[in-house]
Design an enzyme around this catalytic site. Structure first.
Site, PDB file in Angstrom:
ATOM      1  N   ASN A  48      58.567  43.274   9.500  1.00 22.88           N
ATOM      2  CA  ASN A  48      57.473  42.821   8.649  1.00 22.88           C
ATOM      3  C   ASN A  48      57.688  43.337   7.228  1.00 22.88           C
ATOM      4  O   ASN A  48      58.160  44.459   7.015  1.00 22.88           O
ATOM      5  CB  ASN A  48      56.100  43.224   9.205  1.00 22.88           C
ATOM      6  N   GLU A  50      55.498  43.630   3.836  1.00 19.82           N
ATOM      7  CA  GLU A  50      54.169  43.496   3.243  1.00 19.82           C
ATOM      8  C   GLU A  50      54.274  43.355   1.724  1.00 19.82           C
ATOM      9  O   GLU A  50      55.364  43.426   1.141  1.00 19.82           O
ATOM     10  CB  GLU A  50      53.317  44.706   3.660  1.00 19.82           C
ATOM     11  N   GLU A  61      58.448  38.717  13.285  1.00 22.38           N
ATOM     12  CA  GLU A  61      58.928  37.588  14.101  1.00 22.38           C
ATOM     13  C   GLU A  61      59.344  36.420  13.219  1.00 22.38           C
ATOM     14  O   GLU A  61      60.375  35.784  13.437  1.00 22.38           O
ATOM     15  CB  GLU A  61      57.832  37.109  15.070  1.00 22.38           C
ATOM     16  N   CYS A  99      52.798  33.305  14.197  1.00 17.88           N
ATOM     17  CA  CYS A  99      54.177  33.471  14.699  1.00 17.88           C
ATOM     18  C   CYS A  99      54.405  32.668  15.968  1.00 17.88           C
ATOM     19  O   CYS A  99      55.474  32.084  16.166  1.00 17.88           O
ATOM     20  CB  CYS A  99      54.482  34.947  14.924  1.00 17.88           C
TER      21      CYS A  99
HETATM   22  N1  THU Z   1      52.688  42.171  12.257  1.00 14.85           N
HETATM   23  C1  THU Z   1      53.913  41.687  12.616  1.00 14.85           C
HETATM   24  O1  THU Z   1      54.880  41.803  11.874  1.00 14.85           O
HETATM   25  N2  THU Z   1      54.021  41.079  13.821  1.00 14.85           N
HETATM   26  C2  THU Z   1      53.035  41.024  14.748  1.00 14.85           C
HETATM   27  O2  THU Z   1      53.255  40.514  15.828  1.00 14.85           O
HETATM   28  C3  THU Z   1      51.715  41.567  14.457  1.00 14.85           C
HETATM   29  C4  THU Z   1      51.509  42.041  13.068  1.00 14.85           C
HETATM   30  C5  THU Z   1      52.567  42.868  10.967  1.00 14.85           C
HETATM   31  C6  THU Z   1      51.822  42.148   9.892  1.00 14.85           C
HETATM   32  C7  THU Z   1      51.382  43.300   9.021  1.00 14.85           C
HETATM   33  O3  THU Z   1      52.447  43.658   8.143  1.00 14.85           O
HETATM   34  C8  THU Z   1      51.176  44.436   9.992  1.00 14.85           C
HETATM   35  O4  THU Z   1      51.897  44.088  11.166  1.00 14.85           O
HETATM   36  C9  THU Z   1      49.724  44.695  10.353  1.00 14.85           C
HETATM   37  O5  THU Z   1      49.094  43.534  10.710  1.00 14.85           O
END
Ligand code: THU
Length: 147
Positions: A48, A50, A61, A99
């Site tokens: 992820n 941000e 994902e 996702c």
């Molecule tokens: N997040 C993911 O990358 N994948 C998931 O399946 C759930 C959430 C990330 C998004 C954000 O950067 C952080 O987790 C908190 O929501």
């Protein structure tokens, strides 16, 4: 039904786990790693990423899928995901709804495996259809596909 060898699934799980420390999550501190097993047999990972403008962030994902598709792949056979606060992956991290829909574009929902990973030895396996039943996808009647 496709069969994916245990060693391949193990490698997929390890790639997702290995990616977690590379997550860029300075706002939520929730670090996620994902790994895609693509049609060629290659594995592509993602984390992820941000953003100071929160909605601009993207999940692990979708980054792993974009990595695969941008490398020329068109089929996702399986995806592993793990994550948690400060990289503690001991709790289940299920893929978000967006996702799941992005996976749907490149998966056979009845066959594509989604591995929800807690450690190299502990993961739960679902099909995409388990997680996204009655889904809308590129095979929808009346939807014109580009290929
Ligand atoms: N997040 C993911 O990358 N994948 C998931 O399946 C759930 C959430 C990330 C998004 C954000 O950067 C952080 O987790 C908190 O929501």
């Amino acid at each position: 039904m496709q069969t994916i060898e245990d060693n391949t699934l193990k490698a997929l799980v390890c790639r997702a786990l290995d990616a977690v420390p590379r997550a860029y999550a300075p706002y939520s501190h929730f670090q996620v790693g994902a790994a895609v097993l693509a049609g060629s047999g290659r594995i592509y990972d993602g984390v992820n990423v941000e953003n100071a403008s929160y909605p601009a962030g993207i999940c692990a994902e979708r980054n792993a899928i974009a990595h695969a598709i941008g490398s020329g792949e068109r089929h996702v056979l399986a995806i592993a995901v793990c994550g948690g606060r400060d990289g503690d992956v001991s709790g289940d991290c299920f893929p978000c709804g967006i996702c799941r829909q992005v996976m749907r574009e490149f998966c056979n929902p009845d066959e594509c495996l989604v591995l929800v990973v807690r450690s190299a030895e502990s993961y739960r396996t679902f099909t995409l259809a388990d997680l996204l039943p009655q889904s809308f996808g590129p095979d929808a009647p009346g939807l014109r596909s580009l290929d």
